[in-house]
Design a protein around this motif. Sequence first.
Motif, PDB file in Angstrom:
ATOM      1  N   LEU A 249       0.821  -1.200   0.000  1.00  0.00           N
ATOM      2  CA  LEU A 249       0.000   0.000   0.000  1.00  0.00           C
ATOM      3  C   LEU A 249       0.863   1.263   0.000  1.00  0.00           C
ATOM      4  O   LEU A 249       0.551   2.244  -0.684  1.00  0.00           O
ATOM      5  CB  LEU A 249      -0.925   0.009   1.215  1.00  0.00           C
ATOM      6  CG  LEU A 249      -2.130  -0.935   1.163  1.00  0.00           C
ATOM      7  CD1 LEU A 249      -2.916  -0.864   2.468  1.00  0.00           C
ATOM      8  CD2 LEU A 249      -3.031  -0.600  -0.009  1.00  0.00           C
ATOM      9  N   THR A 250       1.952   1.234   0.764  1.00  0.00           N
ATOM     10  CA  THR A 250       2.849   2.392   0.794  1.00  0.00           C
ATOM     11  C   THR A 250       3.450   2.651  -0.576  1.00  0.00           C
ATOM     12  O   THR A 250       3.501   3.797  -1.048  1.00  0.00           O
ATOM     13  CB  THR A 250       3.966   2.169   1.826  1.00  0.00           C
ATOM     14  OG1 THR A 250       3.397   1.946   3.125  1.00  0.00           O
ATOM     15  CG2 THR A 250       4.897   3.371   1.890  1.00  0.00           C
ATOM     16  N   GLY A 251       3.908   1.571  -1.228  1.00  0.00           N
ATOM     17  CA  GLY A 251       4.470   1.734  -2.564  1.00  0.00           C
ATOM     18  C   GLY A 251       3.451   2.250  -3.561  1.00  0.00           C
ATOM     19  O   GLY A 251       3.767   3.097  -4.412  1.00  0.00           O
ATOM     20  N   THR A 252       2.220   1.777  -3.453  1.00  0.00           N
ATOM     21  CA  THR A 252       1.167   2.248  -4.354  1.00  0.00           C
ATOM     22  C   THR A 252       0.897   3.734  -4.167  1.00  0.00           C
ATOM     23  O   THR A 252       0.777   4.488  -5.144  1.00  0.00           O
ATOM     24  CB  THR A 252      -0.131   1.457  -4.106  1.00  0.00           C
ATOM     25  OG1 THR A 252       0.114   0.065  -4.313  1.00  0.00           O
ATOM     26  CG2 THR A 252      -1.228   1.902  -5.072  1.00  0.00           C
ATOM     27  N   VAL A 253       0.807   4.177  -2.922  1.00  0.00           N
ATOM     28  CA  VAL A 253       0.544   5.588  -2.642  1.00  0.00           C
ATOM     29  C   VAL A 253       1.652   6.468  -3.215  1.00  0.00           C
ATOM     30  O   VAL A 253       1.393   7.489  -3.860  1.00  0.00           O
ATOM     31  CB  VAL A 253       0.390   5.810  -1.124  1.00  0.00           C
ATOM     32  CG1 VAL A 253       0.413   7.296  -0.788  1.00  0.00           C
ATOM     33  CG2 VAL A 253      -0.905   5.184  -0.621  1.00  0.00           C
ATOM     34  N   VAL A 254       2.900   6.072  -2.998  1.00  0.00           N
ATOM     35  CA  VAL A 254       4.026   6.881  -3.477  1.00  0.00           C
ATOM     36  C   VAL A 254       4.052   6.930  -4.997  1.00  0.00           C
ATOM     37  O   VAL A 254       4.219   8.003  -5.604  1.00  0.00           O
ATOM     38  CB  VAL A 254       5.350   6.319  -2.923  1.00  0.00           C
ATOM     39  CG1 VAL A 254       6.546   7.029  -3.561  1.00  0.00           C
ATOM     40  CG2 VAL A 254       5.403   6.473  -1.404  1.00  0.00           C
TER      41      VAL A 254
ATOM     42  N   ALA B  97       2.648  10.202  -9.956  1.00  0.00           N
ATOM     43  CA  ALA B  97       2.069  10.295 -11.296  1.00  0.00           C
ATOM     44  C   ALA B  97       1.521  11.682 -11.591  1.00  0.00           C
ATOM     45  O   ALA B  97       1.518  12.114 -12.751  1.00  0.00           O
ATOM     46  CB  ALA B  97       0.961   9.248 -11.464  1.00  0.00           C
ATOM     47  N   PHE B  98       1.073  12.410 -10.572  1.00  0.00           N
ATOM     48  CA  PHE B  98       0.479  13.731 -10.817  1.00  0.00           C
ATOM     49  C   PHE B  98       1.475  14.720 -11.420  1.00  0.00           C
ATOM     50  O   PHE B  98       1.191  15.329 -12.452  1.00  0.00           O
ATOM     51  CB  PHE B  98      -0.140  14.276  -9.529  1.00  0.00           C
ATOM     52  CG  PHE B  98      -1.465  13.662  -9.195  1.00  0.00           C
ATOM     53  CD1 PHE B  98      -2.628  14.171  -9.736  1.00  0.00           C
ATOM     54  CD2 PHE B  98      -1.552  12.577  -8.341  1.00  0.00           C
ATOM     55  CE1 PHE B  98      -3.869  13.607  -9.441  1.00  0.00           C
ATOM     56  CE2 PHE B  98      -2.775  11.997  -8.045  1.00  0.00           C
ATOM     57  CZ  PHE B  98      -3.936  12.515  -8.595  1.00  0.00           C
TER      58      PHE B  98
ATOM     59  N   VAL C  42      -2.827   9.801  -1.089  1.00  0.00           N
ATOM     60  CA  VAL C  42      -2.184  10.189  -2.347  1.00  0.00           C
ATOM     61  C   VAL C  42      -2.061  11.715  -2.485  1.00  0.00           C
ATOM     62  O   VAL C  42      -0.978  12.211  -2.836  1.00  0.00           O
ATOM     63  CB  VAL C  42      -2.928   9.574  -3.549  1.00  0.00           C
ATOM     64  CG1 VAL C  42      -2.416  10.162  -4.861  1.00  0.00           C
ATOM     65  CG2 VAL C  42      -2.738   8.061  -3.558  1.00  0.00           C
ATOM     66  N   PRO C  43      -3.128  12.518  -2.232  1.00  0.00           N
ATOM     67  CA  PRO C  43      -2.971  13.974  -2.396  1.00  0.00           C
ATOM     68  C   PRO C  43      -1.869  14.589  -1.535  1.00  0.00           C
ATOM     69  O   PRO C  43      -1.048  15.344  -2.057  1.00  0.00           O
ATOM     70  CB  PRO C  43      -4.362  14.510  -2.047  1.00  0.00           C
ATOM     71  CG  PRO C  43      -5.288  13.391  -2.354  1.00  0.00           C
ATOM     72  CD  PRO C  43      -4.548  12.157  -1.976  1.00  0.00           C
ATOM     73  N   PRO C  44      -1.801  14.303  -0.223  1.00  0.00           N
ATOM     74  CA  PRO C  44      -0.706  14.906   0.543  1.00  0.00           C
ATOM     75  C   PRO C  44       0.675  14.436   0.100  1.00  0.00           C
ATOM     76  O   PRO C  44       1.630  15.220   0.097  1.00  0.00           O
ATOM     77  CB  PRO C  44      -1.002  14.496   1.994  1.00  0.00           C
ATOM     78  CG  PRO C  44      -1.967  13.375   1.914  1.00  0.00           C
ATOM     79  CD  PRO C  44      -2.746  13.575   0.664  1.00  0.00           C
TER      80      PRO C  44
ATOM     81  N   VAL D 257       5.963  15.069  -3.433  1.00  0.00           N
ATOM     82  CA  VAL D 257       6.646  14.682  -4.662  1.00  0.00           C
ATOM     83  C   VAL D 257       6.753  15.879  -5.608  1.00  0.00           C
ATOM     84  O   VAL D 257       7.782  16.090  -6.262  1.00  0.00           O
ATOM     85  CB  VAL D 257       5.906  13.513  -5.341  1.00  0.00           C
ATOM     86  CG1 VAL D 257       6.560  13.159  -6.669  1.00  0.00           C
ATOM     87  CG2 VAL D 257       5.890  12.292  -4.419  1.00  0.00           C
ATOM     88  N   SER D 258       5.697  16.680  -5.668  1.00  0.00           N
ATOM     89  CA  SER D 258       5.722  17.860  -6.531  1.00  0.00           C
ATOM     90  C   SER D 258       6.758  18.875  -6.057  1.00  0.00           C
ATOM     91  O   SER D 258       7.404  19.542  -6.866  1.00  0.00           O
ATOM     92  CB  SER D 258       4.336  18.516  -6.569  1.00  0.00           C
ATOM     93  OG  SER D 258       3.379  17.646  -7.130  1.00  0.00           O
ATOM     94  N   PHE D 259       6.950  18.959  -4.746  1.00  0.00           N
ATOM     95  CA  PHE D 259       7.967  19.861  -4.204  1.00  0.00           C
ATOM     96  C   PHE D 259       9.366  19.412  -4.610  1.00  0.00           C
ATOM     97  O   PHE D 259      10.207  20.220  -5.027  1.00  0.00           O
ATOM     98  CB  PHE D 259       7.849  19.918  -2.683  1.00  0.00           C
ATOM     99  CG  PHE D 259       8.966  20.667  -2.008  1.00  0.00           C
ATOM    100  CD1 PHE D 259       9.022  22.046  -2.053  1.00  0.00           C
ATOM    101  CD2 PHE D 259       9.969  19.978  -1.344  1.00  0.00           C
ATOM    102  CE1 PHE D 259      10.055  22.741  -1.443  1.00  0.00           C
ATOM    103  CE2 PHE D 259      11.012  20.664  -0.738  1.00  0.00           C
ATOM    104  CZ  PHE D 259      11.053  22.046  -0.781  1.00  0.00           C
ATOM    105  N   VAL D 260       9.611  18.105  -4.519  1.00  0.00           N
ATOM    106  CA  VAL D 260      10.933  17.580  -4.863  1.00  0.00           C
ATOM    107  C   VAL D 260      11.175  17.637  -6.364  1.00  0.00           C
ATOM    108  O   VAL D 260      12.268  17.995  -6.826  1.00  0.00           O
ATOM    109  CB  VAL D 260      11.076  16.132  -4.342  1.00  0.00           C
ATOM    110  CG1 VAL D 260      12.396  15.511  -4.799  1.00  0.00           C
ATOM    111  CG2 VAL D 260      10.980  16.104  -2.819  1.00  0.00           C
ATOM    112  N   TRP D 261      10.164  17.297  -7.166  1.00  0.00           N
ATOM    113  CA  TRP D 261      10.321  17.184  -8.615  1.00  0.00           C
ATOM    114  C   TRP D 261      10.193  18.539  -9.311  1.00  0.00           C
ATOM    115  O   TRP D 261      11.035  18.910 -10.132  1.00  0.00           O
ATOM    116  CB  TRP D 261       9.285  16.204  -9.161  1.00  0.00           C
ATOM    117  CG  TRP D 261       9.477  15.797 -10.589  1.00  0.00           C
ATOM    118  CD1 TRP D 261      10.242  16.413 -11.535  1.00  0.00           C
ATOM    119  CD2 TRP D 261       8.905  14.666 -11.235  1.00  0.00           C
ATOM    120  NE1 TRP D 261      10.184  15.750 -12.733  1.00  0.00           N
ATOM    121  CE2 TRP D 261       9.369  14.667 -12.577  1.00  0.00           C
ATOM    122  CE3 TRP D 261       8.035  13.657 -10.832  1.00  0.00           C
ATOM    123  CZ2 TRP D 261       8.983  13.700 -13.504  1.00  0.00           C
ATOM    124  CZ3 TRP D 261       7.662  12.686 -11.749  1.00  0.00           C
ATOM    125  CH2 TRP D 261       8.130  12.703 -13.064  1.00  0.00           C
ATOM    126  N   LEU D 262       9.136  19.280  -8.972  1.00  0.00           N
ATOM    127  CA  LEU D 262       8.834  20.514  -9.691  1.00  0.00           C
ATOM    128  C   LEU D 262       9.136  21.776  -8.902  1.00  0.00           C
ATOM    129  O   LEU D 262       8.959  22.884  -9.414  1.00  0.00           O
ATOM    130  CB  LEU D 262       7.352  20.518 -10.107  1.00  0.00           C
ATOM    131  CG  LEU D 262       6.882  19.346 -10.963  1.00  0.00           C
ATOM    132  CD1 LEU D 262       5.392  19.462 -11.233  1.00  0.00           C
ATOM    133  CD2 LEU D 262       7.668  19.267 -12.257  1.00  0.00           C
TER     134      LEU D 262
END
Length: 354
Positions: free
Chosen positions: A13-18, A23-24, A249-251, A256-261
């Motif tokens: 479940l953790t891997g799925t959430v990450v 993906a967003f 997933v949203p939080p 992820v968006s902070f690290v990537w974008l």
Amino acid sequence: MNRHPASPRFLALTGTVVLWAAAFPAIRVAVDGLGLVALSFLRLAIAAVALLVIAPFAGVRLPRGRDLPLIVLCGLSGMTAYQVLLNWGEIHVEAGTASLLIAVAPMFSVLLAGVFLAEPLTRNVVAGSGTALAGTALVTLAEGFSGFSLASLVVLAAAVVQGVYHFASKPLLRHYSGLEVATYAMLSGTVLALPLLPGSVGAVSDAPAGALWAVVFLGLLPSALGFVIWGYAVARLSVAASTAALYLVPPVALLVSFVWLGETPHPLELLGGVVSVAGVVLINRRRTAASGPDTRAAAAKPAAGPAAARPARSTTGNCAPRAAAAGYRGTTPQMTRGAESRLGEGTPCSTSDA
């Protein structure tokens, strides 16, 4: 039930959430360079090819003919329709609004499971779902809410079809592994998306490298690997418990968006993430309560009254009188472990589950 935090179910479940949270931002990068049609088809095609390559070495079986309608439903809802609707919606809808709408997918999954799979809709499930949904609402309000539009309804439709997939895959996972269900659904979804192929060829030749790498990432990790480990978790948990993790997933997507974008989350978004986690914990408390010490103590307590004192009629010799003396619970054909141990060695007793 194994409640260790490092259990395979928890890790899946953790891997799925990450992966699904990542993906967003990946969709945002890919759709700018490839467009809606090419992104939708290529993500499915890459995932399907990867799973087909692994299938012979992983012992993936051919599906039974009677399961094909359900497999097509999974491919249509969770793969083809979801990709097209979400990708189109994210072009026009703010990220916060899209996160809120997609976050209601577990609500549809739990409702369908309660109606068709007889999974209980307990108070904790309802309250926890509402709490987690309130958390995603806080995430949305942090970036502003522009109101519902046609694009918002498209994203909501994506949440509905995702909820249908989570529900429809549950019966398949009783007979197939998570890898097998993911392979069947991805392949059928890719076949249904073949009308998008002509429009994808030209887009690839003109796409920047960043968009191409983003769609490869989306196909191999969030789609191929993500759906495999998701199937593993759903097969071992109820629909309510497994889909509850999707509220995270949203939080996680904010991080992820902070690290990537380089997108900086608002403090209200962080608060929404905490509320979402609290909702997930509340949903899963029902399993802890069901197997808690009070339940075990009640099961171990000998039955009182005449029904427990009278020997039950049996065709297995002196088993019933010995069972009643050791704590046999009335006419229920189950004994506690303590009662079983007090029966001792001797003539075997045969009991059957009700």
